[in-house]
Every structure is written in C-alpha cells, then in structure tokens.
Write a protein that holds these residues in place. Structure first.
Motif, short mmCIF file in Angstrom:
data_model
loop_
_atom_site.label_atom_id
_atom_site.label_comp_id
_atom_site.label_asym_id
_atom_site.label_seq_id
_atom_site.Cartn_x
_atom_site.Cartn_y
_atom_site.Cartn_z
N ARG A 131 6.54 -2.81 -4.20
CA ARG A 131 6.31 -4.26 -3.40
C ARG A 131 5.97 -3.58 -1.91
O ARG A 131 5.21 -4.37 -1.40
CB ARG A 131 7.46 -4.99 -3.42
N GLU A 132 6.64 -2.70 -1.44
CA GLU A 132 6.45 -2.33 -0.01
C GLU A 132 5.22 -1.64 0.06
O GLU A 132 4.59 -1.68 1.12
CB GLU A 132 7.79 -1.68 0.30
N SER B 173 2.25 -3.81 0.53
CA SER B 173 2.49 -4.33 1.78
C SER B 173 1.84 -3.52 2.95
O SER B 173 1.15 -3.93 3.56
CB SER B 173 3.80 -4.89 2.21
N ARG C 16 -1.93 -2.90 2.99
CA ARG C 16 -2.73 -3.81 3.59
C ARG C 16 -2.87 -3.68 5.28
O ARG C 16 -3.66 -4.21 5.98
CB ARG C 16 -2.08 -5.23 3.33
#
Length: 646
Positions: free
Chosen positions: A65-66, A69, A72
């Motif tokens: 998940r990180e 992130s 991006r």
C-alpha cells in the motif's frame, strides 16, 4: 571471496522479468540488487524484502500500500518506484537505479564539507521532502544513508514512505546509533510521531554533520544519544568550525529546535530559510575549507569534493545590462546580430584612410582609460569590509578603524545563536568593496529575547493562546482537568507559571477546565427512555449504540453503558447506551447420574452458574439425582441451574 556468489537471487530471473545481476546492499528490511528489466531493457534497483518479513501478511499488505502511494510521488529528487510484485516468497520493489554514492560515503571519505557543497546537497533534499510533505508524506528516517548522489551530480532521496513499514527496531548497536542520531525529540517521547517537522529536525542534524564532519550528539549507547536529543540543544557549527557564518549557525538552530512549534513547519519552509541564509554569504565564506575536511590524496578538483555542479541546482543570473546571445550565436561576437542586409565586400584601405587612425586612437584611449580606472581602484581609494562577525563590538570598531572605515549606526537585535554583545551582521557585508572612510553599520546581538509568561488563568483557551503569541511565546501541550472553580473551556494554569522568564518562542503548556465533575448514574437494566431522562437530568448527553447485545436483561432494556457507573464526566459529556436483545438461550446439558464435580464442570462450561441442593440425605452423596432445568431444554446463559445430590 565475492559474497554475491553466495546469494541465491544473483543470476536469477525474478517474476519472469527482472534479471538480477549483483547485490548492492543489505539492510534490516530488505536486500537491494542491481537488475535489468528485460521487458524495457533498462537497469534498475530491486529491493527484495527479507523472507522472514514476507511471511507476515499484514506487513506485506502495508508495504504494498505504501509503495503504491510513493509511486505517485513524482519528483526529480525522489528515487522513483516503477513496479511492485511478488515471486514466490520474494516480495520486491522495482526502483530507479542511481549510479553513484550516498552522502554517508561522501562524509566518510571527505569529513566536513565546504558550506557551498553542504547547501548544494541540502537544497534538492529539501525540495524532495517539501514535495512529499505537501502531498501528505513524512519520511521519518532522514539520514546521510538515504541521500543518493549520482555520478552526474544529481541528488536523490531514497526510502520514501517505506522506512516505517517495519514495526520492529534493529538491535545492532551501530545500526541503532546510526538512526537515533537523527531522531527528533518528539519521536523519542511519542514513538510513531508523523509530523513533517521530524524531517526538518533530521535535516538540521544532517546539515550540522556536513558542515562539521561530526554528529551533534554522541555517546557510548543509544540511550545516551536519546537523552541528549531530549535535553541538549544542537550546538552551533561555529563551535567546531571557527569563522563559520552566523547565518549557518542560525539555520541549524532553527531546524533543530527541540520544541517542534519553533521549527519551520515543513521542508518547504526550511528551504526558504536555506536560500535566505545563503544569499548574503560571500564566495570566500561559501568556499571556505573547514579544518575537519579530509583532503589528502585528492588532487582532482572536479571529484567528489565539489559534490554537485552549481549549474545543476541554482540557475545563474544573466549579466546585468547585457544582452543575452541568441541561440547558436557566438557570445564574443554580439554585434553580428545587429547587421542587416547581405555582407559587403571588403574595401581597400586607401578608400577611407582615416578609419584606421581613428580606431587606433580609440584603442589607445580605451587602454589609457582602463589603466586609469585600475590605478584609481587600486590606489588606496577603496578597501574591503573586514570580517568582524562574532567579534565583540569594541573589537569590531577597532578592526574597522584600522581598515580606514568608520562605524555608522549600531543596531541591536535578539538572537538565539549569536552571543550577547557580539556582531551578528554588517552593512555592507563582510568582504564587500567600499570607499575608504565610509561608514559601516553594525548589528550587535542582544542574546536570546527573554519574556515573561503572562497570566492567562481564567481566560478562554483561544484568548489565552493569542496572549501567549502576542508576548512572544508559543502555546504548547493542552490538557484538561476537572475544576469546581473554573468554567469549562477556560484556563486553570500554565507551565511554566505566570511571571516565569523564558526565551521567546518557548512553548507554554496549558491546563484547561473540563468544568465541575458529574457522577454518572447506573442505568443498566432500565428502560431506554427512563435511562435517557436520568442521564440528561444529570447534565449529560446520550448516544444509543446501533448494535444490540445479548445480556441478562430483558429485550429493550439497557444492557451496558460507557462510561460505567461511578466514573466522573464533565457536564455535556456523552454516555453511550447499548440496548439488550435479551439473554442468550443455551441448551442445558443432562447431568443426572453424573458425579458432582463432572456435573458442575459441564454446566459451567456451558455458561451456567451451579447451585447444589444436598438436603439431609445428600450430605455425603456424590451423584446428581435431578436438575432444575431438564437436559435438552434451553435456559438463559448465565442463569443458575440447581442440582440435587444423593
């Protein structure tokens, strides 16, 4: 022997796409490899999670998940994440490969850096962190190991957003020391603190280390280093590097303030301070070689001592009052742009004999004029402002007068970093060319500004915070306490207390009243409307939970309340009520004929209370003759089953 030969991944094709060529580094969370993306035919870095961590599903989910992130976060000074995936037990990230070294390598090889090189590295680091902070990311592990310097001079920040995916702490002494050296005090007091100002603090420590070659706090154990972060200010770099500009001392002090509210609020704000501090520095100050620098064996001026070419970080201004040459034009032949029409054939010298004579006369006059100007400038009419920063005012006056200059205005200004009574600024700046007998304005430090903590007791919280800021202090931690005397929302006390003298910018803790305490009545087992009325009469608000639970109380009655009876609450606080669905019905086991111990154990395991009825005949008996609820029937969980013993 090459350790990469023992690595099972080297030479393998990971996930059918990435050919692993060599191992670059091993860390506590992962191993980093140089690899080739066979699909796009490009070199990249693979960060492969250690198998022990990959077995933790929750960790892997958070890691992925990180990583998404961070992918991006597109910025030229951030190491980019290209891809993420898994191949069996190998969970990996595909990242940008930077050919070069880390800032740690540079510091290990060079010791302290010149201020120009240190700022050249710090500015792109802050640009990367600033972009992350504005996007909602906090790095939380800024240190020289995470600053990459490419062979082309580009600076990149690595491990964005991934450094806190690991919840465990490395126990190797060296590794711990390498991390705690950059921890902000609030990270020590409140583990997991995720405010951009922790990155600002770490960058201040990194700047100090670049300028001095040493960490500001050291010790024989991590505990000693942590204690110093909490209780000692980072010293000014000039304490180790004599002559260090006070602007850099102030920059380090601002970034490493132990109170977070005193620091720049994020990396963008710190970058602004860096540029302000850099602007007045002279070439000599920027290029001054610190005594801690290691220079032996490096004869090439273009090697890593220059770290980054200036043109890559700070655009140079165009010359003043000078035309910018057009693309492709020879800047030494600017007049060619103003010719019009086709080129004319050369004329014979005899056609205009006076032109050469006039040119010769002009050239002679030009040389004479330049020579006269040089003579005038060097004839003692001008001098340079001597360096008097950090000197006492009297010493500065003596030195200026010895240079043929006069002292003009003497201004006074508070400073947290410059000793009281010493010069902190001159106008013109040190090293500036000035006509002899002109005056120089001095700015002398009055030391830290000391203010009294105002009496804000009895004031509304927001008004108290305004008064503190007006007096040069910062509102700190706000806690709440019950008070019979102070109205809810108003200040009971401060720490430090009113009248105490403190440095300007010090944080003041505030204790705010929660009002008089209210005893919470017990409403469990009451009808919902009755419970609501009783609580509201006591000055409390009521909230009913959406879910209902089984309980000993009948359906529709209050099963539980939060907070419980006897707890203290402030007037206006909320009590949450949970409504009962009625008791849970449980099938009663058949224990007739069983021994007393077995019967009791079986009934209690089913959720019942047990009561024995021995009568006169069952005093010495050990067998269950009958039970109050027959086996196979249902009864409320928690109710009592009576067994008769014979």
């Amino acid at each position: 022997m090459d350790t990469t030969l023992q690595d099972p991944l080297v030479g393998q094709l990971l996930d059918g796409r990435y050919r692993v060529e060599a191992r670059i580094a091993v860390g506590g969370m992962a191993t980093v490899y140089r690899a080739v993306d066979t699909r796009l035919d490009r070199v990249l870095a693979l960060k492969v999670m250690h198998p022990a961590l990959a077995a933790d599903g929750a960790f892997v989910e958070r890691f992925i998940r990180e990583a998404k992130s961070v992918a991006r976060l597109a910025h030229p000074n951030v190491v980019q994440v290209f891809d993420q995936g898994a191949d069996g037990s190998y969970v990996y990230l595909a990242m940008e490969y930077i050919a070069g070294c880390t800032l740690r390598d540079v510091l290990r090889e060079r010791g302290a850096l010149q201020p120009r090189a240190a700022l050249d590295i710090l500015e792109p680091v802050l640009a990367a962190l600033g972009a992350a902070h504005r996007a909602g990311f906090v790095h939380r592990d800024m240190k020289p190991e995470n600053v990459l310097i490419g062979d082309d001079g580009r600076v990149k920040v690595a491990d964005f957003g991934l450094v806190r995916s690991v919840d465990t702490v490395t126990t190797t002494t060296g590794a711990v020391l390498g991390t705690v050296a950059y921890l902000a005090p609030e990270q020590i007091e409140q583990p997991g603190a995720a405010d951009p100002r922790v990155d600002v603090y770490a960058c201040g420590v990194v700047l100090y280390e670049m300028l001095t070659g040493e960490k500001p706090h050291d010790g024989d154990s991590p505990a000693i280093v942590l204690y110093k972060h909490l209780h000692e200010d980072v010293p000014p770099p000039s304490a180790l590097v004599p002559g260090m500009p006070f602007e850099l001392d102030e920059l380090v002090a601002s970034a490493t303030a132990r109170t977070p509210d005193v620091r720049p609020y994020d990396a963008v704000a710190l970058l602004g301070q860096v540029r302000e501090a850099r602007a007045p520095l002279s070439v000599d100050q920027l290029d001054a070689m610190p005594p801690q620098a290691v220079s032996g064996g490096h004869d090439n001026a273009e090697d890593r001592t220059s770290v980054i070419p200036r043109s890559l970080t700070v655009p140079r201004p165009l010359p003043v009052n000078d035309d910018d040459p057009a693309d492709g034009e020879d800047p030494l032949n600017r007049t060619s742009r103003f010719q019009s029409g086709p080129p004319l054939p050369p004329r014979r010298r005899s056609a205009r004999p006076r032109r050469g004579v006039l040119a010769l006369i002009a050239a002679v006059l030009l040389v004479f004029g330049v020579g006269a100007g040089v003579w005038y400038i060097n004839s003692g009419q001008f001098t340079k402002v001597p360096a008097v920063l950090t000197q006492k005012e009297a010493e500065a006056r003596t030195r200026l007068e010895a240079a043929g200059l006069e002292v003009g205005k003497v201004r006074h200004q508070h400073s947290d970093t410059v000793k009281r009574g010493t010069v902190m600024d001159t106008d013109p700046d040190p090293g500036a060319r000035i006509r002899k007998h002109d005056s120089v304005t001095l700015t002398v430090s009055d030391g830290p500004e000391i203010v009294k903590v105002p009496d804000v007791t009895g004031s509304r919280q927001d008004k108290a915070e305004e008064l503190l800021k007006t007096d040069g202090l910062e509102p700190g931690l706000v806690t709440q306490e019950f008070s019979e005397d102070v109205i809810k929302g108003f200040v009971i006390s401060t720490d430090p207390e009113a009248g105490t003298k403190r440095r300007a910018g010090t944080a003041v803790s505030i204790v705010v009243s929660k009002g008089a305490p209210v005893d919470i009545p017990d409403v469990t087992g009451d009808a919902l409307n009755d419970a609501r009325a009783e609580l509201e009469e006591a000055g409390l608000k009521v909230k009913v939970a959406t879910e209902q639970v089984n309980s000993e109380f009948d359906k529709g009655l209050v099963a539980t309340q939060t907070p419980e009876e006897g707890s203290e609450a402030a007037e206006g606080d909320t009590v949450t009520l949970t409504v009962s669905k009625g008791p849970e019905m449980v099938e009663v086991p058949d224990v007739v004929g069983a021994s007393v111990d077995d019967a009791k154990s079986l009934l209690e395991q089913s959720g019942f209370e047990v009561e024995e009825d021995r009568g006169l005949l069952g005093i010495f008996g050990d067998t269950v003759k009958s039970q109050s609820v027959d086996g196979g029937d249902t009864a409320p969980k928690g109710s009592t089953i009576t067994i008769t013993i014979r």
